[in-house]
Enzyme design. Sequence first.
Site, PDB file in Angstrom:
ATOM      1  N   TYR A  83      48.700  38.854  31.328  1.00 59.07           N
ATOM      2  CA  TYR A  83      47.972  38.627  31.155  1.00 59.07           C
ATOM      3  C   TYR A  83      46.877  40.706  30.532  1.00 59.07           C
ATOM      4  O   TYR A  83      45.679  40.202  29.953  1.00 59.07           O
ATOM      5  CB  TYR A  83      46.934  38.705  33.575  1.00 59.07           C
ATOM      6  CG  TYR A  83      45.690  39.392  33.808  1.00 59.07           C
ATOM      7  CD1 TYR A  83      44.368  38.487  32.958  1.00 59.07           C
ATOM      8  CD2 TYR A  83      45.553  39.735  33.675  1.00 59.07           C
ATOM      9  CE1 TYR A  83      43.265  39.317  33.519  1.00 59.07           C
ATOM     10  CE2 TYR A  83      44.446  41.132  33.969  1.00 59.07           C
ATOM     11  CZ  TYR A  83      43.008  40.415  33.538  1.00 59.07           C
ATOM     12  OH  TYR A  83      42.024  40.763  34.489  1.00 59.07           O
ATOM     13  N   SER A 102      39.952  45.673  32.009  1.00 61.48           N
ATOM     14  CA  SER A 102      40.482  45.552  32.849  1.00 61.48           C
ATOM     15  C   SER A 102      41.241  47.051  33.283  1.00 61.48           C
ATOM     16  O   SER A 102      41.550  47.622  32.149  1.00 61.48           O
ATOM     17  CB  SER A 102      41.212  44.803  33.484  1.00 61.48           C
ATOM     18  OG  SER A 102      42.249  45.100  34.635  1.00 61.48           O
ATOM     19  N   LYS A 142      43.662  41.499  27.292  1.00 62.09           N
ATOM     20  CA  LYS A 142      43.392  42.196  28.185  1.00 62.09           C
ATOM     21  C   LYS A 142      43.693  43.530  26.415  1.00 62.09           C
ATOM     22  O   LYS A 142      42.197  43.556  25.939  1.00 62.09           O
ATOM     23  CB  LYS A 142      42.895  42.903  29.170  1.00 62.09           C
ATOM     24  CG  LYS A 142      42.462  41.935  30.209  1.00 62.09           C
ATOM     25  CD  LYS A 142      41.048  41.541  29.752  1.00 62.09           C
ATOM     26  CE  LYS A 142      40.888  40.561  31.165  1.00 62.09           C
ATOM     27  NZ  LYS A 142      39.476  39.624  30.963  1.00 62.09           N
TER      28      LYS A 142
END
Length: 338
Positions: free
Chosen positions: A149, A124, A153
Site C-alpha cells: 500500500y 499519506s 503511494k
Amino acid sequence: MNILLAGGAGYIGSHTAVELLSAGHSVVIVDDYSNSSPEAINRIEEITGKKVTAYTADVKDKAAMRKVFGENKLDCVIHFAGLKAVGESVQQPVRYYRNNIDTTLTLLECMQEADVKCIVFSSSATVYGEENKIPYVETMKRGSCSNPYGWTKVMMEEILEDATVADKDLSVVLLRYFNPIGAHDSGMLGEDPQGIPNNLMPYIAQVAVGRRDKLTVFGGDYPTPDGTCRRDYIHVMDLANGHLKAVEYAAQHKGTEVFNLGTGTPYSVLEIIKAFENASGVNIKYEIGPRRAGDLPEFWANANKAANVLGWKTVRTLEDMCKDTWKWQSMNPQGYIK
Ligand code: NAD
Ligand code: UDP
C-alpha cells in the site's frame, strides 16, 4: 470550479464533497462503490441542498472515464480512488498495484485528452517511511515502506511528479494525510468500513455501539510516554478544508507541490480511548495485545507549509473528533445500511 472526485463516495471524498459544495464549487463523483455506499451521495445532497453528478464506474476503465470527461467540463481532479488496507495489500499486492497505479494513469491520460491541467492527490504520511526523523517535513526524501500500500503511494507520487516535468502546464498537489478521524457534525456522514475495521477510531466506535466486544491495543511496550503508539489524528472536516485550499491553490499554479495535512500534535492510543470515553460517556473495553507488524512507535506532521502557503490550519479539537465520531456511529450503528 467543476471538480471531479474520483472515489468521492468514500470516507474522505464524501466529506470533501460537502466542503467544496458549501464553498460554491460543483462536484462530479465517480465511484465503483467497492468500499463505499451510494447512500453517501444522498447524504451529501441532503446536507448541502445541492445536486451531485454521480457516475458508477471503475476509474481504471478508460472508456467509462472518457465518457465522464466528455460529458463534463472539468477544471480539476481530486484522486481519492484507492485501496487502502495495509494488511490486505500484503496479501494481495498485485490487486493493490493494479488498482492504485492504473486509476492514476487513467486519470492522467483522460486529463491530457480533455486538457484538464490540475490534479490533487490523496497521499499519506506513510511515504516518509522509517528513515526520516519526526516531525515529518515535506523537504524530506520519501523513505522505504513496509507494505505494498505504502509503495503504491510512493510510486503514484513519482508518476504525478514526472508528469509535471513533461507537461509544464500541469499542476499537481500531493496531500500527505496523517490520521483522519471524526465525521461531519450533522451525524449524517462518517467512516463506514466494510468488515472488521483496520483503523483505531472506527474500531473504538463499533465497540461503543456494541458491534465489537473489545478493542485490542496493539502494543504497550513502545518507547513512548505511556507505551502505546502515538499518531497525529486530524478531523476529517479539517482535512476536507485542506482539499478546498489545495484545489484553489492548484488551479493557480503549475508543477508539483507537496503538503502535509496534520495537526502537529500526537496522541497515544490510550489517550484516544480516554477522549472517546469522555466525549461519548461510554466505557470502552480494551486489552493490551502484541504489537502489529509494520507499526512505527510514533510520528506526526510539521504542518507549517500548509499554514504558510495555503493559509490552512486545523480548527477542530480531539474532543470534536470523538464527539462527531460518536454522533455518526450512534445515529448510524450499522453504517449506511439502514
Ligand atoms: P475509502 O475507501 O473510504 O474511499 C476510497 C473510495 O474509492 C471508495 O469509495 C472506493 O469505493 C473508491 N474506489 C477505490 N478504487 C476504485 C476504482 N478503481 N474505481 C472507482 N472507485 C474506486 O478511503 P478514504 O479513507 O476515503 O481514503 C481516500 C484516499 O485517501 C485513498 O487513496 C487512501 O489511500 C488515502 N488515504 C487515506 C487515509 C485514511 O486513513 N483514511 C490516510 C492516508 C491516505
Ligand atoms: N491500533 C490499535 N488497535 C486497533 C487499531 C489500531 O491499537 O485495533 C493502533 C495502531 O497500532 C496505531 C494506531 O492505533 O498505533 C493508529 O492505527 P490506525 O490503523 O488507525 O492508523 P495507522 O497510523 O496505522 O495508519
